[in-house]
Design a protein around this motif. Structure first.
Motif, PDB file in Angstrom:
ATOM      1  N   SER A 120       8.610  -6.194  -0.991  1.00 35.61           N
ATOM      2  CA  SER A 120       9.912  -6.639  -1.477  1.00 35.61           C
ATOM      3  C   SER A 120      11.041  -6.258  -0.547  1.00 35.61           C
ATOM      4  O   SER A 120      12.165  -6.677  -0.725  1.00 35.61           O
ATOM      5  N   ASP A 121      10.750  -5.463   0.473  1.00 31.17           N
ATOM      6  CA  ASP A 121      11.805  -4.970   1.350  1.00 31.17           C
ATOM      7  C   ASP A 121      11.784  -5.723   2.672  1.00 31.17           C
ATOM      8  O   ASP A 121      11.189  -5.295   3.640  1.00 31.17           O
ATOM      9  N   GLU A 122      12.447  -6.862   2.743  1.00 33.39           N
ATOM     10  CA  GLU A 122      12.439  -7.692   3.945  1.00 33.39           C
ATOM     11  C   GLU A 122      13.020  -6.957   5.135  1.00 33.39           C
ATOM     12  O   GLU A 122      12.544  -7.075   6.256  1.00 33.39           O
ATOM     13  N   ALA A 123      14.052  -6.140   4.906  1.00 34.65           N
ATOM     14  CA  ALA A 123      14.726  -5.465   6.014  1.00 34.65           C
ATOM     15  C   ALA A 123      13.840  -4.426   6.668  1.00 34.65           C
ATOM     16  O   ALA A 123      14.049  -4.064   7.817  1.00 34.65           O
ATOM     17  N   SER A 124      12.857  -3.915   5.955  1.00 34.49           N
ATOM     18  CA  SER A 124      12.005  -2.874   6.533  1.00 34.49           C
ATOM     19  C   SER A 124      10.639  -3.395   6.913  1.00 34.49           C
ATOM     20  O   SER A 124       9.708  -2.636   7.058  1.00 34.49           O
ATOM     21  N   GLY A 125      10.502  -4.689   7.082  1.00 34.95           N
ATOM     22  CA  GLY A 125       9.235  -5.182   7.582  1.00 34.95           C
ATOM     23  C   GLY A 125       8.893  -6.584   7.161  1.00 34.95           C
ATOM     24  O   GLY A 125       8.191  -7.287   7.852  1.00 34.95           O
ATOM     25  N   GLY A 126       9.381  -7.060   6.040  1.00 34.45           N
ATOM     26  CA  GLY A 126       9.159  -8.440   5.668  1.00 34.45           C
ATOM     27  C   GLY A 126       7.828  -8.661   4.980  1.00 34.45           C
ATOM     28  O   GLY A 126       7.194  -7.748   4.470  1.00 34.45           O
ATOM     29  N   ASP A 127       7.420  -9.938   4.906  1.00 39.60           N
ATOM     30  CA  ASP A 127       6.185 -10.316   4.239  1.00 39.60           C
ATOM     31  C   ASP A 127       4.986  -9.693   4.938  1.00 39.60           C
ATOM     32  O   ASP A 127       5.013  -9.394   6.120  1.00 39.60           O
ATOM     33  N   ALA A 128       3.886  -9.581   4.193  1.00 36.72           N
ATOM     34  CA  ALA A 128       2.679  -8.982   4.758  1.00 36.72           C
ATOM     35  C   ALA A 128       2.137  -9.819   5.902  1.00 36.72           C
ATOM     36  O   ALA A 128       1.881  -9.324   6.992  1.00 36.72           O
ATOM     37  N   ASN A 136      -5.304   0.433  16.452  1.00 45.00           N
ATOM     38  CA  ASN A 136      -6.183   0.332  15.289  1.00 45.00           C
ATOM     39  C   ASN A 136      -5.710   1.178  14.120  1.00 45.00           C
ATOM     40  O   ASN A 136      -5.953   0.834  12.957  1.00 45.00           O
ATOM     41  N   ILE A 137      -5.063   2.299  14.393  1.00 37.01           N
ATOM     42  CA  ILE A 137      -4.488   3.102  13.307  1.00 37.01           C
ATOM     43  C   ILE A 137      -3.409   2.293  12.586  1.00 37.01           C
ATOM     44  O   ILE A 137      -3.358   2.237  11.352  1.00 37.01           O
ATOM     45  N   LEU A 138      -2.531   1.649  13.357  1.00 35.07           N
ATOM     46  CA  LEU A 138      -1.490   0.820  12.754  1.00 35.07           C
ATOM     47  C   LEU A 138      -2.098  -0.365  12.000  1.00 35.07           C
ATOM     48  O   LEU A 138      -1.666  -0.700  10.888  1.00 35.07           O
ATOM     49  N   LEU A 139      -3.103  -0.993  12.585  1.00 32.44           N
ATOM     50  CA  LEU A 139      -3.755  -2.135  11.943  1.00 32.44           C
ATOM     51  C   LEU A 139      -4.469  -1.719  10.655  1.00 32.44           C
ATOM     52  O   LEU A 139      -4.488  -2.482   9.675  1.00 32.44           O
ATOM     53  N   ALA A 140      -5.048  -0.514  10.666  1.00 30.77           N
ATOM     54  CA  ALA A 140      -5.688  -0.019   9.446  1.00 30.77           C
ATOM     55  C   ALA A 140      -4.680   0.109   8.323  1.00 30.77           C
ATOM     56  O   ALA A 140      -4.977  -0.187   7.155  1.00 30.77           O
ATOM     57  N   GLY A 141      -3.473   0.555   8.659  1.00 28.06           N
ATOM     58  CA  GLY A 141      -2.431   0.657   7.645  1.00 28.06           C
ATOM     59  C   GLY A 141      -2.023  -0.703   7.105  1.00 28.06           C
ATOM     60  O   GLY A 141      -1.838  -0.887   5.898  1.00 28.06           O
ATOM     61  N   ILE A 142      -1.878  -1.673   7.990  1.00 22.57           N
ATOM     62  CA  ILE A 142      -1.522  -3.029   7.557  1.00 22.57           C
ATOM     63  C   ILE A 142      -2.632  -3.607   6.684  1.00 22.57           C
ATOM     64  O   ILE A 142      -2.372  -4.215   5.635  1.00 22.57           O
ATOM     65  N   LYS A 143      -3.879  -3.404   7.079  1.00 16.48           N
ATOM     66  CA  LYS A 143      -5.024  -3.863   6.301  1.00 16.48           C
ATOM     67  C   LYS A 143      -5.012  -3.251   4.909  1.00 16.48           C
ATOM     68  O   LYS A 143      -5.421  -3.887   3.924  1.00 16.48           O
ATOM     69  N   ALA A 144      -4.531  -2.012   4.828  1.00 15.97           N
ATOM     70  CA  ALA A 144      -4.495  -1.299   3.548  1.00 15.97           C
ATOM     71  C   ALA A 144      -3.287  -1.678   2.703  1.00 15.97           C
ATOM     72  O   ALA A 144      -3.069  -1.091   1.643  1.00 15.97           O
ATOM     73  N   GLY A 145      -2.498  -2.652   3.170  1.00 14.60           N
ATOM     74  CA  GLY A 145      -1.364  -3.116   2.381  1.00 14.60           C
ATOM     75  C   GLY A 145      -0.052  -2.419   2.684  1.00 14.60           C
ATOM     76  O   GLY A 145       0.930  -2.597   1.963  1.00 14.60           O
ATOM     77  N   LYS A 146      -0.009  -1.625   3.748  1.00 18.73           N
ATOM     78  CA  LYS A 146       1.239  -0.952   4.130  1.00 18.73           C
ATOM     79  C   LYS A 146       2.030  -1.903   5.029  1.00 18.73           C
ATOM     80  O   LYS A 146       2.013  -1.799   6.252  1.00 18.73           O
ATOM     81  N   THR A 147       2.719  -2.832   4.401  1.00 17.00           N
ATOM     82  CA  THR A 147       3.321  -3.942   5.133  1.00 17.00           C
ATOM     83  C   THR A 147       4.839  -3.875   5.163  1.00 17.00           C
ATOM     84  O   THR A 147       5.524  -4.898   5.269  1.00 17.00           O
ATOM     85  N   ASP A 148       5.374  -2.673   5.048  1.00  9.34           N
ATOM     86  CA  ASP A 148       6.767  -2.427   5.413  1.00  9.34           C
ATOM     87  C   ASP A 148       6.787  -1.152   6.244  1.00  9.34           C
ATOM     88  O   ASP A 148       5.802  -0.406   6.296  1.00  9.34           O
TER      89      ASP A 148
END
Length: 385
Positions: free
Chosen positions: A28-36, A319-331
């Motif tokens: 929900s926070d577009e300013a801190s990263g946007g859509d997944a 890969n550490i960053l990608l693991a976070g994105i994969k886990a739903g950390k999308t901001d």
């Protein structure tokens, strides 16, 4: 923070948090990263100019990690953004702001060098944009109070003493001349070597880095007069190569020892093969060929060349960053918290971050490499004490 971890990135032992969402959950926070979906990871380092060789090694590692990720997550891909710093601290703040202004960039692999890290770090910290450097080793970077800074390699408190111990215990050199390029990295590394060698340091001098100096006759004359058994250089490969070339031309045969900023085949090109022969290069990393899994073959298949210094740590950082994105950390805030609590296996090392974003010292290895037959080859792992 304890995480439930699982393997990701086909066949590579990189662990990822899977509890808490999927890559295509929404933020929900577009300013801190946007859509997944449509998230971006930046690589920040020299891709052109005299310092580009190490940066290209690292960028290609990040490229491989993202390529693998996107093949496995074709419905929700991550984009690589290349941020070419040319290794210059002067360019770093503007480049950092460019990354910050792109709300889709959730994390940065880099900055690659210590000087540019010092210049960009405050901006990344203020913006809450997580960075994992695969190669910036100056210890003070972890002492700035930045909450967004993480390091995927050991710092110069591990590399400097190791280099000093190699000179003292393996080379048995009791007369050493120490030179540095006055950079945040080079001067700091040289200082740590001096602490170990003590009275064995019979002279020291400073030169200019970043391509600002190409003629080193003054320091060559001093080194020759000191009749040393070894020379240590704190700085990067372009000046190191020229210094070695000019020392050899002047009849100085004492071997050169240098840190990871020189640990690249471009050093041999700069010095010339004959002059470079026998140079010792340290690195708080393992030989790329010892990377786990299929990394080396995959890297060459994608990039057309073998991995170089820090290709593997850059791959792991991505890969550490990608693991976070994969886990739903999308901001940005979510990905930062994920990295803080991360613990897992990469192709180069095991990763767990401690105070200041440092890699757990128990995970740090320092290797010596040697220029032999025109190539940089592994020599030995240097004991911690």
């Amino acid at each position: 923070m304890r995480q439930k971890l699982a393997r990701v990135i086909g066949g590579v032992a990189m662990l990822a948090l899977v509890a808490g969402g999927t890559a295509c959950s929404s933020s929900s926070d577009e300013a801190s990263g946007g859509d997944a979906c449509g998230s971006k990871i930046g690589f920040f380092g020299a891709l052109t100019g005299s310092s580009a060789a190490l940066g290209i090694n690292e960028k290609n590692g990040v490229k491989l990690a993202i390529d693998k990720y996107n093949k496995e997550n074709a419905d929700c891909k991550v984009e690589l953004v290349e941020l070419d710093s040319q290794g210059s601290p002067d360019q770093a703040p503007g480049l950092a702001q460019k990354a910050i202004d792109d709300a889709k960039i959730l994390g940065i692999v880099g900055p690659a060098y210590s000087g540019e890290s010092e210049a960009a770090g405050p901006l990344f910290n203020e913006a809450g944009l997580v960075t994992i450097t695969p190669s910036a080793t100056r210890p003070s970077l972890a002492q700035q109070g930045w909450k967004t800074f993480f390091r995927a390699v050991g710092n110069d408190f591990s590399q400097g003493p190791a280099a000093g111990n190699y000179i003292k215990n393996v080379m048995k050199a009791d007369r050493v001349y120490v030179i540095d390029d006055q950079s945040a990295y080079g001067a700091g590394l040289a200082d740590e070597v001096k602490k170990v060698l003590g009275a064995a340091v019979v002279g020291s001098d400073k030169v200019q880095g970043e391509g600002k100096q190409t003629e080193f006759s003054a320091v060559v004359t001093k080194v020759k007069a000191a009749n040393v058994k070894a020379i240590f250089y704190g700085g990067y490969y372009q000046e190191a190569g020229l210094i070695r070339k000019q020392l050899t031309a002047a009849g100085v045969t004492a071997p050169l020892v240098a840190g990871d900023g020189v640990n690249d085949g471009a050093y041999i090109t700069s010095a010339g093969q004959a002059a470079a022969e026998g140079t010792i290069l340290t690195c708080p990393c393992q030989p790329a060929a010892e990377a786990r899994g299929t990394f080396t073959a995959d890297y060459k298949a994608l990039n057309g060349v073998d991995p170089g210094t820090y290709s593997d740590t850059a791959f792991d950082a991505a890969n550490i960053l990608l693991a976070g994105i994969k886990a739903g950390k999308t901001d940005r805030a979510g990905l930062l918290e994920f990295v803080k609590g991360y613990s897992g296996e990469g192709v180069a090392a095991s990763y767990k971050f401690v105070e200041g974003g440092e890699l757990d010292p128990a995970q740090v290895k320092v290797w010596a490499f040697k220029v032999t037959g025109g190539k940089v080859v592994p020599d030995q792992e240097i004991p911690k004490s």
